[in-house]
Enzyme design. Sequence first.
Site, PDB file in Angstrom:
ATOM      1  CD  GLU A 126      34.690   6.686  42.927  1.00 59.26           C
ATOM      2  OE1 GLU A 126      34.009   5.747  42.503  1.00 59.26           O
ATOM      3  OE2 GLU A 126      34.694   7.043  44.110  1.00 59.26           O
TER       4      GLU A 126
ATOM      5  CB  CYS B  32      30.212   5.244  35.193  1.00 58.70           C
ATOM      6  SG  CYS B  32      29.770   4.492  36.755  1.00 58.70           S
TER       7      CYS B  32
HETATM    8  P1  NAD Z   1      30.337  15.985  34.764  1.00 55.86           P
HETATM    9  O1  NAD Z   1      31.799  15.742  34.787  1.00 55.86           O
HETATM   10  O2  NAD Z   1      29.781  16.846  33.718  1.00 55.86           O
HETATM   11  O3  NAD Z   1      29.875  16.641  36.155  1.00 55.86           O
HETATM   12  C1  NAD Z   1      30.176  16.023  37.402  1.00 55.86           C
HETATM   13  C2  NAD Z   1      30.135  17.076  38.483  1.00 55.86           C
HETATM   14  O4  NAD Z   1      31.214  17.989  38.266  1.00 55.86           O
HETATM   15  C3  NAD Z   1      28.861  17.914  38.489  1.00 55.86           C
HETATM   16  O5  NAD Z   1      28.469  18.169  39.832  1.00 55.86           O
HETATM   17  C4  NAD Z   1      29.307  19.197  37.814  1.00 55.86           C
HETATM   18  O6  NAD Z   1      28.544  20.310  38.202  1.00 55.86           O
HETATM   19  C5  NAD Z   1      30.735  19.314  38.327  1.00 55.86           C
HETATM   20  N1  NAD Z   1      31.623  20.180  37.538  1.00 55.86           N
HETATM   21  C6  NAD Z   1      31.539  20.526  36.230  1.00 55.86           C
HETATM   22  N2  NAD Z   1      32.565  21.349  35.907  1.00 55.86           N
HETATM   23  C7  NAD Z   1      33.316  21.509  37.024  1.00 55.86           C
HETATM   24  C8  NAD Z   1      34.511  22.219  37.337  1.00 55.86           C
HETATM   25  N3  NAD Z   1      35.155  22.948  36.451  1.00 55.86           N
HETATM   26  N4  NAD Z   1      34.989  22.127  38.586  1.00 55.86           N
HETATM   27  C9  NAD Z   1      34.369  21.381  39.518  1.00 55.86           C
HETATM   28  N5  NAD Z   1      33.243  20.701  39.290  1.00 55.86           N
HETATM   29  C10 NAD Z   1      32.717  20.752  38.066  1.00 55.86           C
HETATM   30  O7  NAD Z   1      29.648  14.544  34.778  1.00 55.86           O
HETATM   31  P2  NAD Z   1      28.096  14.206  34.789  1.00 55.86           P
HETATM   32  O8  NAD Z   1      27.523  14.496  33.450  1.00 55.86           O
HETATM   33  O9  NAD Z   1      27.439  14.792  35.989  1.00 55.86           O
HETATM   34  O10 NAD Z   1      28.129  12.630  35.040  1.00 55.86           O
HETATM   35  C11 NAD Z   1      28.361  11.706  34.021  1.00 55.86           C
HETATM   36  C12 NAD Z   1      29.798  11.224  34.052  1.00 55.86           C
HETATM   37  O11 NAD Z   1      30.091  10.670  35.326  1.00 55.86           O
HETATM   38  C13 NAD Z   1      30.051  10.103  33.054  1.00 55.86           C
HETATM   39  O12 NAD Z   1      31.289  10.318  32.445  1.00 55.86           O
HETATM   40  C14 NAD Z   1      30.084   8.872  33.940  1.00 55.86           C
HETATM   41  O13 NAD Z   1      30.796   7.794  33.390  1.00 55.86           O
HETATM   42  C15 NAD Z   1      30.713   9.394  35.169  1.00 55.86           C
HETATM   43  N6  NAD Z   1      30.433   8.566  36.335  1.00 55.86           N
HETATM   44  C16 NAD Z   1      31.448   7.807  36.847  1.00 55.86           C
HETATM   45  C17 NAD Z   1      31.200   6.969  37.935  1.00 55.86           C
HETATM   46  C18 NAD Z   1      32.285   6.114  38.528  1.00 55.86           C
HETATM   47  O14 NAD Z   1      32.068   5.573  39.605  1.00 55.86           O
HETATM   48  N7  NAD Z   1      33.425   5.959  37.895  1.00 55.86           N
HETATM   49  C19 NAD Z   1      29.924   6.926  38.487  1.00 55.86           C
HETATM   50  C20 NAD Z   1      28.919   7.718  37.939  1.00 55.86           C
HETATM   51  C21 NAD Z   1      29.191   8.541  36.864  1.00 55.86           C
END
Ligand code: NAD
Length: 520
Positions: free
Chosen positions: A290, A324
């Site tokens: 997501e 998001c």
């Molecule tokens: P992010 O992608 O930076 O991080 C998300 C998670 O992924 C964190 O736990 C991070 O540590 C982990 N991560 C980072 N690099 C990784 C890798 N190489 N392998 C595995 N895991 C890794 O996102 P964020 O800053 O935590 O959250 C904001 C984003 O989330 C925004 O883009 C927002 O739109 C999205 N979001 C989407 C929804 C939805 O339901 N569609 C809901 C909430 C947030």
Amino acid sequence: MASAALTDFRNEPYTDFSQPANRRAMEDALRQVRSQFGHEYQIRIGGEFFATGDKLESVNPSHPAEIVGVHHRATPALARSAVEAAWNYFQEWSRVPAGARTAMAFEAARILRRRKLEFDAWLVYEAGKSWAEAEADVCEAIDFCEYYAREMTRRAGPQPVVQLPGERGKLFYIPLGVGVVIPPWNFPLAILAGMTVAALVAGNTVVLKPSSETPTIGAKFAEVIVEAGFPQRAFTLLAGSGAAVGDTLVAHPLTRFISFTGSREVGLHINELAAKTQPGQIWIKRVVAEMGGKDAIVVDSDADLDLAVDGVLASAFGYQGQKCSACSRAIVDAKVYDAVLEKLAAKVRNITVGPADDPANYMGPVISHGARKSIQAYIEAGKKEGRLISGDRPVPGDGYFLPPTIFADVDARARIFQEEIFGPVLAVAKARDFEHALELANDSEYGLTGAVFSRDAEHLRQAAERFHVGNLYFNRKCTGAMVGAHPFGGFNMSGTDSKAGGPDYMLLFLQAKAVAEKIL
Ligand code: NAD
């Protein structure tokens, strides 16, 4: 326990903080939680604790000098052993009857309800949520536990199949295996809890890696999981940066599925890595991703303009635009464009910004120094791409504060119209007519949420058909999806079209087995 599963699902009611008793209770919770600042948390693998000595400090974004929690960072070697330990316990856990697992999920909801204000306070301090936003996050976590427990009850036992003459046919659902759960920081309890509980209640074992911005909330939720009766061996908590251990978890040949919520960039990377078969891997990994949004609200020429402007402001600036589902594009019919801008400029002045623990502030800080820098870069770009109508007043204080920022006259090709900023920045664009407004709304690689303010039934019908987003709302804000009522998830680069809090969601953590027996 069993009777709880039989009642209809109801959303958890919000605490009314206008009541003096509730305010006092919340103030007590904030004091209590503050007294636990700086506590150290270890990695939990299969019920054992590990200290690596490499420590991550999570801070209060309203006052970054305050350390909320200190967490030992996982290493790739620990990440590997976490997946292996989860695999070793999977056979046993997957055979625990669904009724016992759902009872644990209901118990988790009860514990969260009991500790609601305490969790609210952790969210205020570690994620910078206002009281109301924190309360909504905790209530959503409770809703996910309650909802998925009921959905698992519905999926447990034989499902209907056509019975052929001379055969007895059955179809039932079984769990998948080891799930790696990777949530974001912006719903550090609700999304983390929802993804974790759905995977566990389905009979999978889970390796959870919370965001490194909000690991204390992950550690507190781990206490809930264990107290609720989920076996320690079914659940692992690994703090640390995604970049350091994420690839190890995703690529491990014993990982069966990855449940991810976060940015487009990381989601696509995980999807690609998970698709590469590793030596010894005997399945195709399932990825539930997501991802981001660039959500638009369309204001039609006959809309109730005050309702529309209130909806735009709440969607754009609630939790500092770090949802998001946040509205980052307002697309306004030319006939009411000037009137809408005037109302936006007037009403945005009422939005208060400051430390999140002070309930007088509608907006708190953004999550980190890095986030503020990246949002400020977009604001600078926006000054060339649009006309600044709000956002020029600096916010005092040492926190990562930004003012609610609005740009008018933004072109569809502008970066601030196309890219996810994830902060309190709204781009307003003028549409020639409703048709053009829909065209602009769909001019995005994302497709998460959207809203239309209109009194024209035909326009709403057209939007329902053609506004290509997973969650579309009419005459209300585009944030605030409720579990069960608004199953949540988007199209295109917003993810893999899953719907959290909806009737299909549990199937993402299960696989169906068909058994046919010849009647002798
Ligand atoms: P992010 O992608 O930076 O991080 C998300 C998670 O992924 C964190 O736990 C991070 O540590 C982990 N991560 C980072 N690099 C990784 C890798 N190489 N392998 C595995 N895991 C890794 O996102 P964020 O800053 O935590 O959250 C904001 C984003 O989330 C925004 O883009 C927002 O739109 C999205 N979001 C989407 C929804 C939805 O339901 N569609 C809901 C909430 C947030």
